[in-house]
Design a protein around this motif. Structure first.
Motif, PDB file in Angstrom:
ATOM      1  N   GLY A  63       4.988  -5.076  14.308  1.00 28.99           N
ATOM      2  CA  GLY A  63       4.248  -6.325  14.579  1.00 28.99           C
ATOM      3  C   GLY A  63       2.953  -6.377  14.661  1.00 28.99           C
ATOM      4  O   GLY A  63       2.415  -5.328  15.288  1.00 28.99           O
ATOM      5  N   ALA A  64       2.178  -7.524  14.496  1.00 24.28           N
ATOM      6  CA  ALA A  64       0.719  -7.378  14.322  1.00 24.28           C
ATOM      7  C   ALA A  64       0.173  -7.051  15.836  1.00 24.28           C
ATOM      8  O   ALA A  64      -0.484  -6.356  16.191  1.00 24.28           O
TER       9      ALA A  64
ATOM     10  N   ILE B  67      11.059  -1.308   3.371  1.00 20.38           N
ATOM     11  CA  ILE B  67      11.621  -2.128   4.500  1.00 20.38           C
ATOM     12  C   ILE B  67      10.244  -2.603   5.148  1.00 20.38           C
ATOM     13  O   ILE B  67       9.359  -1.773   5.671  1.00 20.38           O
ATOM     14  N   PRO B  68      10.088  -3.894   5.488  1.00 14.40           N
ATOM     15  CA  PRO B  68       8.865  -4.179   5.693  1.00 14.40           C
ATOM     16  C   PRO B  68       8.476  -3.947   7.344  1.00 14.40           C
ATOM     17  O   PRO B  68       7.386  -3.721   7.810  1.00 14.40           O
TER      18      PRO B  68
ATOM     19  N   THR C  45      -0.323  -2.574  10.709  1.00 14.25           N
ATOM     20  CA  THR C  45      -0.996  -3.473  10.011  1.00 14.25           C
ATOM     21  C   THR C  45      -0.666  -3.020   8.528  1.00 14.25           C
ATOM     22  O   THR C  45      -1.308  -3.814   7.468  1.00 14.25           O
ATOM     23  N   VAL C  46       0.308  -2.188   8.111  1.00 13.53           N
ATOM     24  CA  VAL C  46       1.122  -2.125   6.881  1.00 13.53           C
ATOM     25  C   VAL C  46       2.446  -2.308   7.093  1.00 13.53           C
ATOM     26  O   VAL C  46       3.208  -2.007   7.764  1.00 13.53           O
ATOM     27  N   GLU C  47       2.857  -3.399   6.204  1.00 13.20           N
ATOM     28  CA  GLU C  47       4.323  -3.891   6.369  1.00 13.20           C
ATOM     29  C   GLU C  47       5.186  -3.149   5.442  1.00 13.20           C
ATOM     30  O   GLU C  47       5.687  -3.730   4.361  1.00 13.20           O
ATOM     31  N   HIS C  48       5.331  -1.891   5.794  1.00 17.81           N
ATOM     32  CA  HIS C  48       6.424  -0.875   5.077  1.00 17.81           C
ATOM     33  C   HIS C  48       6.419   0.041   6.179  1.00 17.81           C
ATOM     34  O   HIS C  48       5.594   0.529   6.796  1.00 17.81           O
TER      35      HIS C  48
ATOM     36  N   LEU D  91       0.855  -1.214  -0.082  1.00 15.91           N
ATOM     37  CA  LEU D  91      -0.013   0.027  -0.019  1.00 15.91           C
ATOM     38  C   LEU D  91       0.854   1.120  -0.012  1.00 15.91           C
ATOM     39  O   LEU D  91       0.794   2.105  -0.775  1.00 15.91           O
ATOM     40  N   PHE D  92       1.835   1.350   0.942  1.00 16.54           N
ATOM     41  CA  PHE D  92       2.603   2.657   0.935  1.00 16.54           C
ATOM     42  C   PHE D  92       3.581   2.508  -0.128  1.00 16.54           C
ATOM     43  O   PHE D  92       3.810   3.806  -0.755  1.00 16.54           O
TER      44      PHE D  92
END
Ligand code: AMP
Ligand code: ZN
Length: 112
Positions: free
Chosen positions: A87-88, A47-48, A93-96, A5-6
């Motif tokens: 982390g969750a 970067i996640p 919620t966004v892995e960036h 998304l990002f």
């Protein structure tokens, strides 16, 4: 990354309310603000998560933190909070990787 998304916002494939753009990062308004000012500061490089960063990312992480201070001044915030959820279980919620810049109201401690 085309499915991030990002990355899509950075590549202008998705709209966002941009606050400032830099060579290394982009800042835009959070779509679901948790404070009168809620800006996300996002590196152009994918970067996640903070935990996925390496020593080679140190300078970039410093730039993101400086960006928070620069934007806080620009937006007239004398008090503010900078948050990275990792982390969750911490609410990521966004892995960036992204830094939340929050201000414009009193902020309680500890956060929930
Ligand atoms: P986190 O929960 O720490 O991963 O933060 C992700 C943030 O991205 C949340 O505060 C969301 O409200 C925000 N967000 C999700 N989609 C968008 C979008 N399209 N534009 C701006 N902010 C977004
Ligand atoms: Zn990405």
């Amino acid at each position: 990354m085309s499915d991030c998304l990002f990355c899509r916002i950075i590549d202008k494939k998705l709209p966002a309310q941009l606050v400032q753009e830099d060579k290394e990062w982009v800042a835009f308004k959070d779509i679901n603000p948790q404070a009168p000012t809620h800006v996300l500061i996002v590196p152009r490089r994918h970067i996640p998560a903070l935990s996925a960063s390496t020593d080679a990312d140190g300078a970039l992480l410093g730039q993101l933190q400086r960006a928070a201070a620069i934007l806080a001044e620009k937006l007239g915030l004398s008090s503010f909070r900078v948050v990275v959820n990792n982390g969750a279980g911490a609410g990521q919620t966004v892995e960036h990787i992204h830094y939340h810049l929050l201000g414009g109201r009193g902020l309680k401690w500890p956060p929930g």
